[in-house]
Design an enzyme around this catalytic site. Structure first.
Site, PDB file in Angstrom:
ATOM      1  N   ARG A  56     -12.098 -15.186  31.771  1.00  0.00           N
ATOM      2  CA  ARG A  56     -12.966 -15.716  33.111  1.00  0.00           C
ATOM      3  C   ARG A  56     -14.295 -16.289  32.552  1.00  0.00           C
ATOM      4  O   ARG A  56     -14.776 -17.572  33.055  1.00  0.00           O
ATOM      5  CB  ARG A  56     -13.170 -14.728  34.160  1.00  0.00           C
ATOM      6  CG  ARG A  56     -11.883 -14.135  34.622  1.00  0.00           C
ATOM      7  CD  ARG A  56     -11.194 -14.869  35.528  1.00  0.00           C
ATOM      8  NE  ARG A  56     -10.625 -15.944  34.958  1.00  0.00           N
ATOM      9  CZ  ARG A  56      -9.197 -15.618  34.260  1.00  0.00           C
ATOM     10  NH1 ARG A  56      -8.705 -14.628  34.083  1.00  0.00           N
ATOM     11  NH2 ARG A  56      -8.633 -16.940  33.824  1.00  0.00           N
ATOM     12  N   GLN A  86     -19.692 -14.198  47.569  1.00  0.00           N
ATOM     13  CA  GLN A  86     -18.761 -13.239  47.009  1.00  0.00           C
ATOM     14  C   GLN A  86     -18.309 -13.645  45.737  1.00  0.00           C
ATOM     15  O   GLN A  86     -17.539 -12.899  44.880  1.00  0.00           O
ATOM     16  CB  GLN A  86     -17.402 -12.998  47.942  1.00  0.00           C
ATOM     17  CG  GLN A  86     -18.011 -12.885  49.289  1.00  0.00           C
ATOM     18  CD  GLN A  86     -16.548 -12.901  50.331  1.00  0.00           C
ATOM     19  OE1 GLN A  86     -15.578 -12.188  50.465  1.00  0.00           O
ATOM     20  NE2 GLN A  86     -16.401 -13.915  50.928  1.00  0.00           N
ATOM     21  N   ILE A  88     -18.487 -14.516  41.414  1.00  0.00           N
ATOM     22  CA  ILE A  88     -19.273 -14.018  40.534  1.00  0.00           C
ATOM     23  C   ILE A  88     -19.382 -15.032  39.786  1.00  0.00           C
ATOM     24  O   ILE A  88     -20.192 -14.851  38.436  1.00  0.00           O
ATOM     25  CB  ILE A  88     -18.393 -12.981  39.682  1.00  0.00           C
ATOM     26  CG1 ILE A  88     -16.951 -13.302  39.270  1.00  0.00           C
ATOM     27  CG2 ILE A  88     -18.121 -11.654  40.423  1.00  0.00           C
ATOM     28  CD1 ILE A  88     -16.136 -12.504  38.238  1.00  0.00           C
ATOM     29  N   ASP A  89     -19.232 -16.204  39.862  1.00  0.00           N
ATOM     30  CA  ASP A  89     -19.572 -17.441  39.087  1.00  0.00           C
ATOM     31  C   ASP A  89     -21.172 -17.650  39.321  1.00  0.00           C
ATOM     32  O   ASP A  89     -21.646 -17.360  40.232  1.00  0.00           O
ATOM     33  CB  ASP A  89     -18.559 -18.573  39.151  1.00  0.00           C
ATOM     34  CG  ASP A  89     -18.651 -19.434  40.803  1.00  0.00           C
ATOM     35  OD1 ASP A  89     -19.913 -19.686  41.044  1.00  0.00           O
ATOM     36  OD2 ASP A  89     -17.650 -19.584  41.321  1.00  0.00           O
ATOM     37  N   HIS A 104     -20.935  -9.703  44.984  1.00  0.00           N
ATOM     38  CA  HIS A 104     -19.480  -8.905  44.053  1.00  0.00           C
ATOM     39  C   HIS A 104     -20.030  -9.066  42.743  1.00  0.00           C
ATOM     40  O   HIS A 104     -18.978  -8.908  41.685  1.00  0.00           O
ATOM     41  CB  HIS A 104     -18.499  -9.675  44.386  1.00  0.00           C
ATOM     42  CG  HIS A 104     -17.960  -9.337  46.031  1.00  0.00           C
ATOM     43  ND1 HIS A 104     -16.919 -10.056  46.226  1.00  0.00           N
ATOM     44  CD2 HIS A 104     -18.013  -8.178  46.643  1.00  0.00           C
ATOM     45  CE1 HIS A 104     -16.699  -9.327  47.981  1.00  0.00           C
ATOM     46  NE2 HIS A 104     -17.621  -8.380  47.808  1.00  0.00           N
ATOM     47  N   SER A 171     -10.969 -16.001  52.718  1.00  0.00           N
ATOM     48  CA  SER A 171     -10.081 -15.531  53.530  1.00  0.00           C
ATOM     49  C   SER A 171     -10.490 -14.317  54.540  1.00  0.00           C
ATOM     50  O   SER A 171      -9.886 -14.140  55.499  1.00  0.00           O
ATOM     51  CB  SER A 171      -8.790 -14.970  52.779  1.00  0.00           C
ATOM     52  OG  SER A 171      -9.345 -13.940  52.022  1.00  0.00           O
ATOM     53  N   ALA A 212     -13.916 -27.700  50.766  1.00  0.00           N
ATOM     54  CA  ALA A 212     -15.107 -27.586  50.571  1.00  0.00           C
ATOM     55  C   ALA A 212     -16.024 -28.919  50.424  1.00  0.00           C
ATOM     56  O   ALA A 212     -17.055 -29.291  51.057  1.00  0.00           O
ATOM     57  CB  ALA A 212     -15.608 -26.498  49.810  1.00  0.00           C
TER      58      ALA A 212
HETATM   59  N1  APR Z   1     -12.098 -25.331  49.778  1.00  0.00           N
HETATM   60  C1  APR Z   1     -12.530 -24.486  50.511  1.00  0.00           C
HETATM   61  N2  APR Z   1     -11.630 -23.411  50.767  1.00  0.00           N
HETATM   62  C2  APR Z   1     -10.527 -23.479  50.032  1.00  0.00           C
HETATM   63  C3  APR Z   1     -10.288 -24.442  49.110  1.00  0.00           C
HETATM   64  C4  APR Z   1     -11.145 -25.675  49.017  1.00  0.00           C
HETATM   65  N3  APR Z   1     -10.896 -26.511  48.132  1.00  0.00           N
HETATM   66  N4  APR Z   1      -8.983 -23.828  48.494  1.00  0.00           N
HETATM   67  C5  APR Z   1      -8.683 -22.736  49.122  1.00  0.00           C
HETATM   68  N5  APR Z   1      -9.590 -22.266  49.951  1.00  0.00           N
HETATM   69  C6  APR Z   1      -9.727 -21.218  50.603  1.00  0.00           C
HETATM   70  C7  APR Z   1      -8.223 -20.522  50.788  1.00  0.00           C
HETATM   71  O1  APR Z   1      -7.578 -21.272  52.229  1.00  0.00           O
HETATM   72  C8  APR Z   1      -8.798 -19.064  51.273  1.00  0.00           C
HETATM   73  O2  APR Z   1      -8.952 -18.996  52.843  1.00  0.00           O
HETATM   74  O3  APR Z   1     -10.376 -20.229  49.966  1.00  0.00           O
HETATM   75  C9  APR Z   1      -9.967 -19.006  50.652  1.00  0.00           C
HETATM   76  C10 APR Z   1      -9.871 -18.104  49.448  1.00  0.00           C
HETATM   77  O4  APR Z   1      -9.512 -16.477  49.806  1.00  0.00           O
HETATM   78  P1  APR Z   1      -9.647 -15.300  48.761  1.00  0.00           P
HETATM   79  O5  APR Z   1      -8.762 -15.915  47.610  1.00  0.00           O
HETATM   80  O6  APR Z   1      -8.941 -14.256  49.656  1.00  0.00           O
HETATM   81  O7  APR Z   1     -10.956 -15.207  48.181  1.00  0.00           O
HETATM   82  P2  APR Z   1     -12.280 -14.579  48.844  1.00  0.00           P
HETATM   83  O8  APR Z   1     -12.167 -14.558  50.337  1.00  0.00           O
HETATM   84  O9  APR Z   1     -13.621 -15.314  48.224  1.00  0.00           O
HETATM   85  O10 APR Z   1     -12.088 -13.131  48.401  1.00  0.00           O
HETATM   86  C11 APR Z   1     -12.970 -11.998  48.528  1.00  0.00           C
HETATM   87  O11 APR Z   1     -11.673 -10.578  47.119  1.00  0.00           O
HETATM   88  O12 APR Z   1     -10.852  -9.954  45.216  1.00  0.00           O
HETATM   89  C12 APR Z   1     -12.009  -9.884  46.051  1.00  0.00           C
HETATM   90  O13 APR Z   1     -14.213  -9.515  44.993  1.00  0.00           O
HETATM   91  C13 APR Z   1     -13.177 -10.503  45.180  1.00  0.00           C
HETATM   92  O14 APR Z   1     -14.773 -11.761  46.037  1.00  0.00           O
HETATM   93  C14 APR Z   1     -13.526 -11.591  46.061  1.00  0.00           C
HETATM   94  C15 APR Z   1     -13.090 -11.149  47.487  1.00  0.00           C
END
Ligand code: APR
Length: 225
Positions: A56, A86, A88-89, A104, A171, A212
């Site tokens: 990563r 949330q 880490i980048d 996070h 999400s 986004a």
């Molecule tokens: N632009 C905006 N949103 C997007 C895009 C995009 N181009 N592509 C995907 N998504 C959305 C998806 O529809 C989804 O709702 O990004 C969201 C990603 O959700 P997750 O993968 O669940 O990520 P996140 O909500 O950041 O997870 C939270 O979970 O595993 C832990 O610590 C980790 O910080 C992370 C936390």
């Protein structure tokens, strides 16, 4: 000056080429998240976990902030902007945002497994045998499942002072981060930007079901301050 608070998740960096967590059957870059993002996973197979974060870290060296990161940084010309991420980048920082809270943790930092406040910058690979000054193994400075979220208090204080809340690319499944929306003042407008928005409506909520890079620009054009 009005205060814009922004809560971002993995979708924020998707268009920079970094994968989200839950879009591919719960796998994160081919791994079960509990295997690579929990204290139990680290205890069971530390080498695999360190190697996963090494990959990563290398991937992040090559990634670049996208148009949405840059648009948020540009908002600082007209508003006070606080970003609660949330992720880490470090793409918000590299785009130029000056106030970023990492809920996070941060991929380019490591900490002692003995003393969690012994944190230092780290950009190269991390291996078993890399230790802090007191001889204890170093680990990624990342909040894993089941661990405390030390920046939560600061994030709550920030949300309580929001004139506008933007939520981008998350999400909203992981707590306590997802609960931050409950700390904003009653009159605060909320813009939710995500191609698959996972949130229900209310009069103060505007949902923009877009990626986004286009959605952030649209949300900013709708600000009514
Ligand atoms: N632009 C905006 N949103 C997007 C895009 C995009 N181009 N592509 C995907 N998504 C959305 C998806 O529809 C989804 O709702 O990004 C969201 C990603 O959700 P997750 O993968 O669940 O990520 P996140 O909500 O950041 O997870 C939270 O979970 O595993 C832990 O610590 C980790 O910080 C992370 C936390």
């Amino acid at each position: 000056m009005e205060h814009i608070v922004v809560l971002t998740g993995a979708g924020m960096s998707a268009e920079s080429g970094l994968k989200t967590f839950r879009d591919e059957n719960g796998l994160w870059e081919g791994h079960d998240v509990m295997q690579v993002a929990s204290p139990q996973g680290f205890a069971k197979n530390p080498e695999l976990v360190l190697d996963f974060y090494n990959q990563r870290r290398r991937q992040l060296q090559d990634a670049k902030p996208n148009a949405a990161h840059k648009a948020l940084a540009g908002l600082e010309k007209d508003y006070k902007v606080s970003i609660i991420t949330q992720n880490i980048d470090d793409l918000h920082e590299r785009a130029g945002s000056s106030r970023v809270i990492h809920l996070h943790g941060e991929l380019f930092k490591v900490r002692s497994t003995y003393n969690p406040s012994d944190i230092k910058p780290w950009r190269k690979d991390l291996h078993l045998g890399d230790t802090c000054e007191r001889g204890h193994q170093l680990r990624p400075h990342v909040v894993w499942f089941g661990e405390d979220v030390p920046m939560m208090g600061k994030a709550i204080d920030t949300c309580q002072k929001a004139d506008i809340l933007m939520i981008i690319g998350t999400s909203m499944q992981v707590y306590p981060a997802a609960g931050l929306i409950h700390y904003i003042p009653d009159e605060t407008q909320v813009y939710f930007i995500d191609p698959k928005p996972n949130i229900t409506g209310s009069s103060r909520l505007t949902v923009i079901a877009e990626p986004a890079t286009t959605g952030v620009r649209k949300a900013i054009s709708l600000f009514n301050l």
